[in-house]
Structures are given as C-alpha cells and as structure tokens.
Design an enzyme around this catalytic site. Structure first.
Site, PDB file in Angstrom:
ATOM      1  CB  ALA A   1     -16.483  29.605  11.156  1.00  0.00           C
TER       2      ALA A   1
ATOM      3  CB  THR B   1     -20.666  21.022  10.666  1.00  0.00           C
ATOM      4  OG1 THR B   1     -20.551  20.603   9.300  1.00  0.00           O
ATOM      5  CG2 THR B   1     -19.796  22.252  10.862  1.00  0.00           C
TER       6      THR B   1
ATOM      7  CB  VAL C   1     -16.671   4.141   9.184  1.00  0.00           C
ATOM      8  CG1 VAL C   1     -17.143   2.753   9.588  1.00  0.00           C
ATOM      9  CG2 VAL C   1     -17.281   4.559   7.853  1.00  0.00           C
TER      10      VAL C   1
ATOM     11  CG  LEU D   1     -12.597   2.047  16.397  1.00  0.00           C
ATOM     12  CD1 LEU D   1     -13.700   0.999  16.234  1.00  0.00           C
ATOM     13  CD2 LEU D   1     -11.513   1.524  17.327  1.00  0.00           C
TER      14      LEU D   1
ATOM     15  CD  GLU E   1     -26.881  11.768  15.354  1.00  0.00           C
ATOM     16  OE1 GLU E   1     -27.077  12.999  15.290  1.00  0.00           O
ATOM     17  OE2 GLU E   1     -25.760  11.258  15.216  1.00  0.00           O
TER      18      GLU E   1
ATOM     19  CE  LYS F   1     -21.405   5.488  11.724  1.00  0.00           C
ATOM     20  NZ  LYS F   1     -21.686   5.129  13.110  1.00  0.00           N
TER      21      LYS F   1
ATOM     22  N   GLY G   1     -18.471   8.921  20.335  1.00  0.00           N
ATOM     23  CA  GLY G   1     -18.048   9.809  21.418  1.00  0.00           C
ATOM     24  C   GLY G   1     -17.170  10.919  20.889  1.00  0.00           C
TER      25      GLY G   1
END
Ligand code: ADP
Ligand code: ASP
Ligand code: MG
Length: 806
Positions: A496, A547, A601, A605, A659, A674, A788
């Site tokens: 979706a 999302t 987090v 990694l 962001e 985090k 990324g």
C-alpha cells in the site's frame, strides 16, 4: 485381468475419451473399463431435477447444457451420427420425460432421483464403448442393492454371482457404467456420490483381478488436495487403512467404500493420471515397504460441517447417552464424521454435515425430550460453518510428539481448535476449526509435517518511499538465491501507498508492482489494510512498516494480536509510552511471533540485535554511549573555517541525510528516541520525558517557522566559529553524544579529544559503545553507516529473514 476406472474429467470431452482409448488399447491384458458420467454432468442432472421439483419447474437451462455437451462429444468422436447417437438420444429423451414428470408432480423422491442420477453413466458408457470398439455391459443388471436410494448397500451374494456369470469366459475389453445399480424389484439405485470407484472395486473383487486401476486427473494420492495445497506431492505407496481414513475425511481422489472389497481380497489399487499416464501415481497396498515411512502420510479435510454438542451435568455417569445419540442420528440417516467426548462426560460433540443439521437436531431433541425438560441435558449447542481436518499415518503410533507438534503449530498460527478426536488406533488425529481458518490450517500443517521443501514468508508492505522501494529492489534481487539456497520463498502478498492498496495471495510481481498498484481498485486505508490481512488469514505473514507514521504504529497491537509478525523501520511504536512498547513485545511473545525494529537505531547496523544477544545471554548493560545521528555527525565533521554551521546544515539537507525539516535532527529528539529504545532493550523502564536533551541551538529557533529558522541559524555561525577554533587548537572535535548510565539517559554536544573512540567517526557514521559486565575494560563498539535508504532497507530485510526463522 484388470479393472480400469476412468473418472468424470477423464471422459469429460472427446479429446479425453481419445486418451482413454489409447490407455485401454495399450493394455496387454483383458480389461473391464468402468466409466463415470462426463465430468460435471451428474451435478447438472441433479440440479435440473431439483429445479424441476421447485415451484418454478425450470430445468431447461441445465437440460440444454447437458444435451449440448453430449452432442458436441458425439460430433467430435463419430461425426454425430450412428447407432450410438440413437442410444444417447433415447436416454436424453428419458431424462427430459422424467424432468417433465417431476415438474408436474412438483415432488422429487429419492427413488426418482436415483432413477435420474445414473443417466450420466448410462450415456457415457455407450459413448466410450462404441469409441473403443468393445461391448458394453450394464452394471445395473448385475449390481444388486437394497432400496436405500441415494446410497444403496450392495447385496454381495447376488452381485458377485451375477458378475461371474456376466464375465464368464470374458476376453478383450468391455465398458461398464459406474455408480448405477438396481434393487431386487428392478428399480434403479445408486452407490452414492463418487460411487463409480466403488463399482470398479466390486467388479475387481468379484473377478479376482490382479489390480484395480483408478484413472483420474491427478498424479495419484497426494499429501493433500492439490487444488488447495499447491505444494502437495504424490505419495508413492499408502496402506488400505491410510487411504480409507484420508478419503473418509475428504480426500476425494477415491470413494471410501471402494477400499473394502479389494482389501478383503488383497487386490492392490493403483491411482493413475489419465493426463500423465507415464507417472507411476500411487499404489494402495497392505503393508508399505518402500521406505516412505513418514509418520504422517496425508492431510485431508471436509468443510460445511456443524458441530453439535449435547451438554448437561445430568449426563455424567449415565450410561447409554452416546448410544442413544448415535442411534437417533442413524435412524434419520445422518452420518457422524467425528465424535469427541471429554472424560468428565459432561458433554459429547458430534460433527455432521451442515445440510443434515435440521433433521439431526430434530432427531436429537426428540430422543432427549425428557432429559431436556428435566434439565439433565441443558443445552444443544450448534457450532456452524466449521471444518474437520485430519492427519493420517500408520507410523504415528510409533512416533511420539505428533500431537504436540500439531497443536503448537496451530497455536502459533493463531488458529483456534474447536474439538479434537484421536482414534485409539492412532492412525488419525482429527480436529475441528472454523471454515475461515481451513486454508491456513491446511497450509501450516502441510508445511510443518510434509516439509514442503520451501518455507514461505508472506509480506504485507506499507510505505513504498525510499526505504520501501529499496527493500523491494533488494527482495527482488535475492528472491531466487534465497529460494535455491535457503528454501525460503519471499512472497509480496500485500502492498500500500497513501492512495492505493493491492493484495494477491499468490504473490505480487515485484517488477510491475507500481503499475499494478496504480491500477488497483482498492483505495488505501490503514484499517482497510489490516482488515484485509486478517481476512486473507495466511500463515507465516509479516507486516512491514516503512512509513514514519504515528497512525500506522497505532495498528501494531491489532496486527500482532492477529498472529502476524511486524518488522518496522518506523520508530514511533518502540519510542511511544513504555506500557505500549512493553505490551506489543508481550503480545508478540505470547503469540510466538516476532516484533522487530532493528533499523530504529543506526539503520542496518546490528545494534539492537547485539544488545538482545548480550542481555539474553545474561550480560548486564552498565553504560551506553553513542553517536546516533548521521546528520549531526555529518554537520560536525563538515564544519570548518570555510564552511560555517548554517551552511553545513543546508548541506546535510541537500545530501539527503537530514529530515526535510532539519530541526527534527538538530533538536536531538531523534537521538533521544534512539537512546530510549536502547535503554528499554537493555531492560530499563524509561520514558521520553526522562531523557535530558542539551540543545546546542537556542530554543526560539525551534519555535518559529522554517524560514525564521534559516534566517536565525546563520546568526550562530560566528559564535560557533570562535568555539571551533578553540577546539582545533585543543585538538578536539564536537560529537552529539547520547548516553545511558545508572538508569538515566541524556543527549547533547560533547567535545572529544583524539584518544576518544568517537574522535575518528567519519562522515555521517554512527557508533555505539556498550559497556557491560563482560565488556568492561574494553567496551564493545559497533560502527558504520547509520543512515540512508539502502542500508535501512537492508536492515529491514535482515529482520524479515529473522521472522522466517531459517
Ligand atoms: P474422478 O472424477 O476422476 O473420480 P474426483 O474429482 O472424484 O475425480 O477426485 C480427484 C480429485 O480429488 C482431484 O482432482 C483432487 O482435487 C481431489 N483430491 C482431494 N484430496 C486429494 C488428495 N489427497 N490427493 C489427490 N487428489 C485429491
Ligand atoms: N457420476 C457420479 C458422481 O458424480 C459417480 C462418479 O463419478 O463416481 O458422483
Ligand atoms: Mg471420484
């Protein structure tokens, strides 16, 4: 001599009848060929008869279709003329007369129904005999039964003698209609639906043949119905009892009464495929010896069942209740498929066909009228729309743990078991589930017992932005290798974006998912997506959240409660109120499924996994120090005499690290979330409000608009440059560090000297340092790209592989 039986599909068209002829002519022995009606014809005849009897009396649609099917076949086989056409026309006219008669009377007795139901076989046997070029022998002349119309019982004494007379000195080939018979008065009866197999077995036993071959449209007896379980495979050998049990519980490939006559004579049955005659198919024999000795041979099911439960304290210790119940049901011809009684004798449950429910309920109420009025039986409970599922295998009795494995598999898949029965022979375990859970049940049980070679993971993906899009690319790239090397089939079953949603149980082609999604008729809605997942009810499903949406995170509880695992790149749930986070983890644990959020987090990694491994193996986390913001690290690595603070922020945005509103990163909130998650995963109860964030950008810049922010931030440049020069002189660097120690967490800008592990942290990298009881003197370091789309997608992918448990 052999008896060969060809089912409805095998004689369903001219092309197929040609195959039958080839098979028959290829035999080296004398053969008796039993045929069914052309596929689907019996159903049509019965529908026509019921329509005729109903008020409207309109049977003409069916009759026309029946005529057309036969005409077409005759035309292709004989150019539509000759004596066979006359025989067929006579029988079709008889059908029409009978239907007209039924319409006039407006009533349909079982006796009339039997007269009419067998017409399909009477016709097909003429066609096949003529086409093969051999005599036709009429089974209604030699199979004699009682007058139990619909499913008559054979009088074997009379029947066997007549068969022997009919076939005395027989050579070559002959065709016989299946299914039909007559009673002693010479009235037509039938042997029950699917009864052509039985006709063949009666002939095989009476003539003492070497083998009975049942030719159908699949490669033999399979581990499950191949129409439902695509991964079902052929069972090379199976015992009479196993075949009997499986067919009793719905494996339609053979009609259950077929087994007994040949079993008594020790005649083997071979199930063969008319459409793949070279395939050996399945041999049904006494003892299975070819090493195919898995404890479970097959799984079968019957749907359209009602479970009737008779309940009452007054039944405890009273003898004869079961006997009266079964006798009452037998009197009205209701077949009991499964019986389950708790040892307390407080209740007794029987599974019967839904269509017999009214008759059965009336019979039970009548039989127990006195007990009901006296309150000894206080309830007749009806659980409708359920299915009976059975696993069958003779080797079960030598193997422990089958039931345990079975029921834990069911439980993990969230399927509720309504009743259970196991015969003392340990040949079969049967249980009752809701119709809606049937497909899932068959799939999970097949997967866990027959070990279809591959494990399937059904993925429901929400969000196809950069992370979701990358994930799909990576899945596509790996799909084939995972299937080959790890026997893991990754299937995209739902997807979706904010506009549309799309579902496909068989898997959505990843290459064209965008076009398919655009073309989908389903408008996207969060609850709609979840409802669809629940409705599809597929085993081994995982919901993937790519999302960053709060409302999506609100769905997790419902999703996990429906036994669907979650893999999420969305931090909202794990950093929400502690109670919500803890509850989600608890549900996942209770349901035996996974709730994974490694990418919350440090992107891909292995930060959370490592922490889990440490904690689960008994280590204790004493301190966490970490650089967890790729954006901030980039900023403080880029700032220089030539590039002021405001410029670095702009660059971080342009590079795609930050962001869209860089204040989300600058505020430290993201880092705080985090460290919060890491503290929680270390076993501490902690909330966002408990975390101290030391901001390096003044509060007022966060309060205004984005434009005001950009205007104001350059005013900080001079101050930062002075500080930067001081740091340079002291050979130090800025790092935005999150810390957790003694149950307290904080985040802020810190100056680190060249000896500190954080000093050499290039670009936008992340670094986490765990100090634990074991890793004390030298803490454990995890370092690498922490942001990324492609590394995040890779982290989500790794979590998916964990869900599949390979
Ligand atoms: P015919 O018309 O040849 O008698 P049926 O339709 O009565 O054929 O029986 C064959 C069908 O039985 C197959 O097409 C298959 O869908 C169904 N079936 C159910 N369970 C099994 C099973 N365990 N193995 C093979 N076939 C099965
Ligand atoms: N034609 C009958 C039926 O459909 C018998 C058979 O095919 O075995 O039930
Ligand atoms: Mg059949």
């Amino acid at each position: 001599m052999k008896v060969l039986k060809f089912g409805g599909t095998s004689v369903g068209s001219a092309a197929n009848i040609k195959r039958v002829k080839d098979i028959v002519l290829n035999q080296n022995e004398d053969v008796v060929v039993v045929v069914s009606a052309l596929g689907g014809i019996t159903d049509k005849i019965l529908t026509a008869a019921h329509n005729a009897a109903s008020g409207t009396g309109d049977f003409h649609t069916e009759l026309t279709e029946i005529r057309q099917r036969h005409d077409e076949t005759l035309r292709e086989l004989f150019n539509g003329s000759g004596s066979v056409k006359e025989h067929v026309d006579v029988l079709l006219d008889e059908l029409e007369k009978l239907l007209t008669g039924i319409t006039l009377v407006g009533e349909l007795t079982l006796k009339t129904l039997d007269r009419i139901a067998g017409l399909g076989e009477r016709i097909s046997s003429h066609i096949v005999a003529e086409f093969i070029g051999c005599p036709r022998k009429d089974s209604s002349e030699f199979i004699q039964t009682d007058s139990n119309f619909g499913k008559a019982a054979v009088d074997f004494g009379v029947t066997n003698n007549r068969i022997k007379e009919t076939f005395a000195g027989f050579k070559g080939a002959a065709v016989v209609p299946g299914f039909i018979s007559k009673n002693a008065k010479g009235e037509f009866t039938t042997l029950g639906r699917g009864g052509s197999d039985f006709t063949a077995a009666i002939l095989a036993a009476a003539l003492d043949v070497e083998i009975l071959e049942i030719w159908t449209d699949v490669n033999g007896f399979m581990t499950a119905d191949p129409r439902v379980i695509r991964k079902a495979y052929t069972i090379p050998e199976i015992s009479y009892s196993e075949a009997m049990e499986l067919s009793h519980f719905g494996a339609k490939v053979i009609y259950p009464p077929t087994i007994l006559p040949v079993y008594q004579k020790g005649i083997p049955i071979q199930i063969k495929n008319t459409f793949d005659p070279e395939n050996p198919g399945t041999k049904i024999v006494k003892g299975v010896k070819n090493g195919f000795d898995r404890p479970i041979k097959g799984i079968s099911s019957i749907s359209g069942i009602t479970l009737v439960t008779l309940q009452g304290i007054g039944m405890v210790g009273v003898t004869g209740i079961s006997m009266r119940l079964f006798t009452a049901l037998a009197k009205v011809n209701v077949n009991v498929i499964l019986i389950s009684q708790a040892s307390s004798e407080n209740s007794i449950s029987v599974a019967i066909e839904e269509k017999a429910l009214d008759v059965a309920e009336a019979a039970i109420r009548e039989e127990f009228e006195k007990e009901i009025s006296a309150g000894q039986v206080n309830k007749i409970d009806l659980e409708k729309s359920v299915s009976v599922v059975a696993i069958v295998g003779e080797n079960m009795k030598h193997t422990t743990g089958i039931a345990g494995k079975l029921f834990s598999t069911m439980g993990k898949s969230g399927v509720n078991i309504i009743a259970i029965a196991q015969g003392a022979s340990e040949l079969n375990i049967s249980w009752v589930v809701k119709n809606d859970d049937l497909r899932k049940t068959l799939n999970v049980v097949h997967e866990s017992f027959f070990l279809s070679e591959n494990v399937e993971l059904n993925i429901f993906l929400m969000g196809i932005g950069t992370v979701g899009g990358n994930l799909l690319k990576q899945i596509k790239q790996q799909q084939e290798r995972l299937l080959k090397q790890n026997h893991l089939r990754l299937k995209l079953t739902g997807i979706a974006n904010s506009k549309k949603m799309l579902f496909n149980r068989d898997g959505i082609e990843i290459d064209s998912f965008k076009e398919q999604l655009d073309a989908s008729e389903k408008t996207s809605s969060l609850q709609g997506f979840v409802d669809e997942i629940k409705e599809m009810n597929i085993y081994n499903s995982v919901f993937v959240d790519c999302t960053a949406n709060d409302a999506v995170a609100d769905l997790y509880k419902e999703i996990l409660s429906s036994n669907v695992s979650i893999v999420t790149a969305n931090k909202v749930a794990a950093s929400s109120e502690y109670d919500n986070y803890a509850e989600l983890k608890k549900i996942a644990k209770k349901k035996g499924i996974k709730f994974l959020f490694e990418t919350n987090v440090g992107a891909g990694l292995p930060i959370i996994n490592t922490l889990n491994d440490l904690v689960n193996s008994g280590d204790k986390v004493l301190r966490i120090e970490a650089v967890l913001s790729g954006t901030l690290n980039y900023i403080f690595n880029t700032i220089s005499a030539d590039i002021p603070l405001s410029k670095t922020i702009q660059m971080a945005k342009d590079e795609g690290y930050s962001e869209p509103d860089p204040r989300v990163d600058l505020s430290g909130v993201d880092v705080a979330r985090k460290i919060l998650i890491l503290a929680r995963e270390s076993g501490y109860r902690i909330e966002m409000d408990d975390i101290l964030i030391n901001r390096f950008v003044p509060e007022e810049l966060f309060a205004g608009t984005l434009d005001e922010f950009w205007a104001g931030v350059s005013e900080l440049d001079a101050k930062f440059e002075t500080e930067r020069q001081r740091l340079e002189a002291e050979n130090k660097k800025w790092r935005f560090v999150a810390k957790f120690e003694n149950g307290k967490a904080e985040a802020g800008l810190q100056e680190v000297d060249s000896k500190h592990p954080f000093y050499d942290l290039e670009g936008s990298n992340n670094l986490v340092m765990y100090t634990t009881e074991r890793y004390h003197e030298f803490p454990m370091l995890i370092k690498g790209y922490g942001a990324g789309a492609s590394v995040t997608a890779a982290g989500v992918f790794a979590d998916l592989i964990k869900v599949s448990n390979i």
